[in-house]
Design an enzyme around this catalytic site. Structure first.
Site, PDB file in Angstrom:
ATOM      1  N   HIS A   1       6.682  12.365  -6.770  1.00 56.19           N
ATOM      2  CA  HIS A   1       7.371  13.608  -6.402  1.00 56.19           C
ATOM      3  C   HIS A   1       6.596  14.402  -5.339  1.00 56.19           C
ATOM      4  O   HIS A   1       6.824  15.594  -5.174  1.00 56.19           O
ATOM      5  CB  HIS A   1       7.605  14.464  -7.654  1.00 56.19           C
TER       6      HIS A   1
ATOM      7  N   ASN B   1     -23.986  44.500 -13.561  1.00 57.67           N
ATOM      8  CA  ASN B   1     -23.083  43.343 -13.632  1.00 57.67           C
ATOM      9  C   ASN B   1     -21.665  43.889 -13.627  1.00 57.67           C
ATOM     10  O   ASN B   1     -21.391  44.880 -14.309  1.00 57.67           O
ATOM     11  CB  ASN B   1     -23.248  42.574 -14.948  1.00 57.67           C
ATOM     12  N   GLY B   2     -20.749  43.221 -12.930  1.00 56.37           N
ATOM     13  CA  GLY B   2     -19.355  43.661 -12.965  1.00 56.37           C
ATOM     14  C   GLY B   2     -18.908  44.180 -11.608  1.00 56.37           C
ATOM     15  O   GLY B   2     -19.545  43.915 -10.584  1.00 56.37           O
TER      16      GLY B   2
ATOM     17  N   GLU C   1      -9.726  17.191 -15.771  1.00 57.44           N
ATOM     18  CA  GLU C   1     -11.142  17.472 -15.961  1.00 57.44           C
ATOM     19  C   GLU C   1     -11.994  16.625 -14.994  1.00 57.44           C
ATOM     20  O   GLU C   1     -12.975  17.120 -14.420  1.00 57.44           O
ATOM     21  CB  GLU C   1     -11.510  17.196 -17.433  1.00 57.44           C
TER      22      GLU C   1
END
Ligand code: M6R
Length: 606
Positions: A501, A98-99, A478
């Site tokens: 804007h 992992n990584g 969200e």
């Protein structure tokens, strides 16, 4: 995101590895694989897609090795296919990782120059060739140490060896890794979920550590090869219930669970008899804190933004919020009287962890709000406040978002009261209002059928907008995040007052716009902004609260009314319809709701 399992036992391990990989499916992945050692050979099976497909390709009767490793991969280097899936193996070793190995290009160049041939496009394969090469001249422990010294980046590794058929080597730098202890077998896992079905006794590797795991014995070492003693921790329960029950998807179940999870969380923090908030063992004097910084990613960041409005409403504390991936690389001004709060469902998000680590290294006051209490962020912060919402499996965060907001609100209320910025009457009034929340959320869930019937408009449109002001602004962000991550349709969350804007240019006939406008102090202003988008052809879904008061606007396409509560608690209620909207939009499209494309539950790479 990628997940690791390793088992060393006195019986065949392939079935148990597959079962543990299933527990890691929630993380999000695109391929899977397994390797075991039997009769002096490494037996490797991999496939693109789900663990289910991998399982079909495995002949478990013949895969009888009692030492093995498994992996679910979320592609970083190289496309998601069978060749790039882990494990990666030579004749003598097999590796899951992992990584990211940041210096893989240079390492590969050197290895190719001495004759190594690479099969995949992954960074991981350099580890296989490197360790194979080192083992020609060194013993096992020296080879591991030399290999780890050459790797740059972040990783958790599990490695098996043809010439050491009784063990697995695990190593950690940056990405989490745990060892589990069982009867006549021991385990490695990238998180406690992977191990919970087999054991409740675990130890965590710290950054730089490696370990040698045999079926009856585990040895831990630091990055200099010095032996370490590790604490054995007991996990909160041996096997938690991850079932979907009668639900088709975890996300639907997790949304509907929210009245219960809120109730559970309130029970943990609120003294019902005295109407007081219990936050035990808070390690600092309240007057030693004069400002707060809240840090998170994605949905967790939105709960931080929500908290900023509450802090400003209830206290005079200075407050900053930050996205973890930005905070970790900025030149921050650290202040001794600042409280740094890290918000994370998984407690393993790489960017949030890195931001915490920087604060710890600068000896700052660090607190975390997490769901997984055994996680790295929880373990490494000075103080932890769990959200008590139970495992969240759906990649889209729902009940954890509500839980994060709830714990933040409770903490802010307590701090404001201790700082004498709200009086006892108001404090008690707000606690009483909080206790009504589970029932109000329950009633708000009944708006479901309306949402279901209009969700198609959002999937057919080329895009949509979510608008809100004040307490509703972070819920607008969200709502847009939920819709895009699940239905793959563009959606944008915006402060309602900012539309003129720029984004107003996007409004044209028929574009769906969700306007979040409970009748709070921002209501009238938001309704004016709503009129501006309606005038330009938008189809507005207004989410407000029940009231006898008329809404002074014509041509609202659809309206959803949530229950009534105090202004600062409306965010909890207006969250429910936006969660359901994203769910039904994705359902209409037939997408994989619990595992949206390209996303992972636990984002353990930066
Ligand atoms: O585990 P964390 O709360 O740290 O995760 C942070 C984000 O990756 C996460 O909230 C993400 O944005 C969700 N998929 C959103 O639904």
């Amino acid at each position: 995101m990628c997940g690791i399992v390793g088992i060393t036992s006195n019986k065949p391990v392939s079935v148990s590895i597959i079962n543990s990989l299933r527990k890691l499916e929630y993380r999000g992945y695109d391929s899977a694989g397994i390797a075991t050692l039997s009769n002096g050979f490494i037996n490797e099976v991999k496939s693109e897609g789900r663990v289910e497909k991998l399982e079909k390709n495995i002949d478990t009767k013949n895969m009888i090795g009692s030492v093995g490793i498994g992996h679910v991969r979320w592609a970083t280097h190289g496309v998601p296919n069978k060749i790039n899936a882990h494990p990666h193996s030579s004749e003598s070793v097999s590796v899951v990782h992992n990584g990211i190995i940041e210096n893989s290009t240079n390492l590969k160049k050197n290895l190719v120059s001495i004759g190594h041939k690479f099969k995949s496009q992954t960074d991981t394969e350099v580890i296989v060739h490197l360790i194979t090469e080192l083992l020609k001249k060194n013993d096992l422990k020296e080879s591991i140490l030399k290999m780890l010294n050459q790797l740059e980046g972040s990783f958790a590794l599990a490695i098996i060896f043809k010439d050491h058929p009784d063990l697995i080597v695990g190593a950690r730098r940056g990405s989490p890794l745990a060892v589990g202890y069982g009867p006549n077998e021991n385990y490695l896992g990238s998180d406690s979920y992977a191990l919970k079905s087999m054991t409740n006794k675990i130890s965590y590797l710290d950054d730089g550590d490696f370990c040698i795991v045999k079926k009856n014995h585990v040895e831990f070492f630091d990055n200099n090869g010095i032996k370490l003693n590790k604490k054995v921790l007991k996990l909160s329960s041996n096997e938690e219930n991850y079932g979907k029950g009668d639900y088709k998807h975890y996300m639907a179940k997790e949304i509907d669970e929210q009245p219960i999870t809120i109730k559970n969380c309130i029970k943990e923090y609120i003294d019902n008899i005295n109407n007081d908030i219990n936050i035990y063992n808070f390690p600092w004097k309240i007057n030693d804190i004069s400002s707060v910084t809240l840090i998170g990613c994605g949905t967790a960041y939105h709960s931080c933004l929500m908290a900023k409005y509450w802090i400003e409403e209830l206290s005079s504390l200075d407050v900053n919020i930050d996205i973890a991936s930005e905070f970790r690389y900025r030149k921050n001004r650290f202040k001794k009287d600042n409280l740094y709060i890290f918000v994370s469902q998984s407690g393993e998000t790489a960017d949030t962890y890195a931001a915490l680590d920087i604060c710890n290294k600068n000896k700052m006051k660090t607190a975390s709000i997490v769901n997984v209490i055994e996680s790295s962020i929880a373990r490494d912060s000075n103080f932890v406040l769990p959200i008590h919402c139970g495992p969240e499996v759906g990649v889209a965060s729902t009940k954890a978002f509500i839980g994060q907001m709830l714990v933040l609100y409770i903490l802010i209320l307590k701090i404001s009261y201790l700082r004498k910025e709200i009086d006892k009457n108001l404090y008690i009034k707000k606690i009483k209002a909080l206790k009504e929340l589970p029932e109000l959320v329950e009633k708000t869930l009944l708006t479901e059928s309306k949402i279901q019937s209009i969700s198609g408009t959002f999937t057919e449109a080329k895009g949509s907008m979510f608008l809100g002001r004040g307490f509703s602004y972070s819920i607008a962000l969200e709502g847009a995040l939920k819709l895009k991550e699940l239905s793959y349709v563009h959606a944008e969350g915006y402060p309602a007052g900012e539309m003129k804007h720029g984004p107003l240019a996007l409004i044209e006939d028929g574009i769906p716009v969700v306007v979040l406008a409970p009748r709070d102090e921002y209501y009238k202003k938001t309704i004016s902004n709503m009129q501006e988008v309606i005038a330009r052809g938008a189809k507005v879904l207004l989410i407000t609260n029940k009231s006898k008061e008329e809404i002074f606007s014509e041509n609202i396409w659809e309206k959803i009314e949530v229950e009534n509560t105090s202004n600062d608690l409306f965010p909890f209620l207006i969250t429910i319809p936006i969660q359901k909207l994203a769910y039904y939009a994705a359902l209409k499209k037939g997408y994989d709701i619990d595992k949206p494309r390209n996303l992972a539950k636990s984002v353990t790479v930066e």
